[in-house]
Design a protein around this motif. Sequence first.
Motif, PDB file in Angstrom:
ATOM      1  N   GLY A 215     -25.513 -28.504 -23.274  1.00 54.20           N
ATOM      2  CA  GLY A 215     -25.287 -27.185 -23.615  1.00 54.20           C
ATOM      3  C   GLY A 215     -23.818 -26.869 -24.403  1.00 54.20           C
ATOM      4  O   GLY A 215     -23.779 -26.101 -25.295  1.00 54.20           O
ATOM      5  N   ASP A 218     -24.417 -27.951 -28.038  1.00 57.28           N
ATOM      6  CA  ASP A 218     -25.139 -26.800 -28.531  1.00 57.28           C
ATOM      7  C   ASP A 218     -24.031 -25.842 -28.965  1.00 57.28           C
ATOM      8  O   ASP A 218     -24.123 -25.100 -30.025  1.00 57.28           O
ATOM      9  N   ALA A 219     -23.210 -25.460 -27.931  1.00 53.55           N
ATOM     10  CA  ALA A 219     -22.181 -24.419 -28.364  1.00 53.55           C
ATOM     11  C   ALA A 219     -21.148 -24.978 -29.467  1.00 53.55           C
ATOM     12  O   ALA A 219     -20.813 -24.040 -30.255  1.00 53.55           O
ATOM     13  N   GLN A 222     -23.138 -24.274 -32.753  1.00 54.49           N
ATOM     14  CA  GLN A 222     -22.899 -22.729 -32.931  1.00 54.49           C
ATOM     15  C   GLN A 222     -21.488 -22.249 -33.575  1.00 54.49           C
ATOM     16  O   GLN A 222     -21.564 -21.546 -34.435  1.00 54.49           O
ATOM     17  N   SER A 283     -18.870 -26.150 -19.138  1.00 55.76           N
ATOM     18  CA  SER A 283     -20.221 -25.583 -19.388  1.00 55.76           C
ATOM     19  C   SER A 283     -21.303 -25.914 -18.110  1.00 55.76           C
ATOM     20  O   SER A 283     -22.496 -25.664 -18.259  1.00 55.76           O
ATOM     21  N   THR A 306     -18.279 -21.353 -17.755  1.00 54.47           N
ATOM     22  CA  THR A 306     -19.148 -20.528 -16.991  1.00 54.47           C
ATOM     23  C   THR A 306     -18.802 -19.779 -15.678  1.00 54.47           C
ATOM     24  O   THR A 306     -18.045 -20.442 -15.143  1.00 54.47           O
ATOM     25  N   ASN A 326     -23.603 -16.227 -17.879  1.00 59.15           N
ATOM     26  CA  ASN A 326     -24.830 -17.486 -17.563  1.00 59.15           C
ATOM     27  C   ASN A 326     -24.803 -18.104 -18.946  1.00 59.15           C
ATOM     28  O   ASN A 326     -24.527 -17.713 -20.209  1.00 59.15           O
ATOM     29  N   ASP A 328     -24.926 -19.510 -22.202  1.00 58.32           N
ATOM     30  CA  ASP A 328     -25.544 -19.315 -23.369  1.00 58.32           C
ATOM     31  C   ASP A 328     -24.785 -19.883 -24.755  1.00 58.32           C
ATOM     32  O   ASP A 328     -23.428 -19.566 -24.655  1.00 58.32           O
ATOM     33  N   ALA A 329     -25.314 -20.775 -25.345  1.00 55.83           N
ATOM     34  CA  ALA A 329     -24.557 -21.524 -26.502  1.00 55.83           C
ATOM     35  C   ALA A 329     -23.834 -20.486 -27.406  1.00 55.83           C
ATOM     36  O   ALA A 329     -22.734 -20.665 -27.882  1.00 55.83           O
ATOM     37  N   LYS A 331     -22.920 -17.356 -27.035  1.00 56.53           N
ATOM     38  CA  LYS A 331     -21.815 -16.664 -26.146  1.00 56.53           C
ATOM     39  C   LYS A 331     -20.718 -17.628 -25.839  1.00 56.53           C
ATOM     40  O   LYS A 331     -19.677 -17.157 -25.756  1.00 56.53           O
TER      41      LYS A 331
END
Length: 384
Positions: A215, A218-219, A222, A283, A306, A326, A328-329, A331
């Motif tokens: 995750g 992934d962030a 992004q 994360s 998180t 929660n 979220d990549a 956020k």
Amino acid sequence: MKRIPLVVHLIYKLDVGGLETLLVECINRMPADKYRHAVVCLTDYTEFAKKISNPDVQIIALNKAPGLGLETHLAIWKLFRRLRPSVLHTYNLSAIEYTLAATIAGVPVRVHAEHGRDASDPEGKNWKHNLLRRLLIPFVDMFVPVSADLQNWLKTVIHVPGRKNLLINNGVDTRQFKQAQAQPHDQILPAPHFPADCFVIGAVGRIQDVKNHTGLIDAFIQLRELMPLHQARLRLAIIGDGPLLPKIREQVASAGLNQVVWLPGARQDVAELMQTFSVFAMSSIAEGTPVVILEAMATGLPVIATKVGGIPEVVIDNQTGKLVDNFDALKFARALSAYVAEPQLMRQHGAAGRQRVESGYSIDAMLHGYTGLYDSLCASKTTI
């Protein structure tokens, strides 16, 4: 001459990790004339065991196979009859069941610590595991959660009475983890694996499912899309080893990020590497009070994490870092982007984090808590 009481620490495996770091710190720093120590590993131990500085500390591996392993209960009973410890200190779910064998073997004091939950049960709702904990309450003299979140869970879900539910905050050595961001950002110690002017997002921890490093990657992807003008400066360093390291290396390679993501595995120079980070990221999907977050804050790093477990008790949103409700990549990436865009905010939150660790999460306070607990329980029971 009175024999110094022996504390046996029972854990699943002695390997790199936050819980294990705290265990080693307690053994190394607790006065030798107060307590002796031994470490019993249900499975095995690694080179990490060499961090225990006292050569007289016995480390025993039981090499337990996966599954119930009823023979392990007998082996532990025999071991305790031989060692005659004054205190058994168990850690997390994998070790608590052996408090019964310790009771039968005549170990006077039994302490159980809860440092966090597994990815398979991040909210602590597994009824079989909770029933086991509940049934063992009579055989445990004190439960020690490391966060208020875990303390409340022990109270409301496991029904541990207040007299057996003692919060002891994790602590960190602020002399070892030194503040790096009291100076301008462009003077921070450059990472040898990245150009000196990079913005480095750092993460340290065992590469396993509960930490959700996939995750985090992934962030990072992004973030690069959100900030195209800064993309050339953005870097990600994930320090640690574990069963999922090959998987995240594949993820990085498939995304074409090998030149901007550093995955060196386990390192012995974490304190020095943290001084090369711009911010620290976690994360996880479940946590107690992560020692590595305290280490990062002591280094003067703002923490993006998180909002799980005991993390919100340590990281104050918009004061010492940023919290994502929660995972979220997108956020998470937006939280990271605030520090990329505002270096002054990064320094401000980092300094506030250092101050918070110094005032409430020192290694000395943690040691005082555990030593005082052993003292009081040993004084109230026949220990030798």
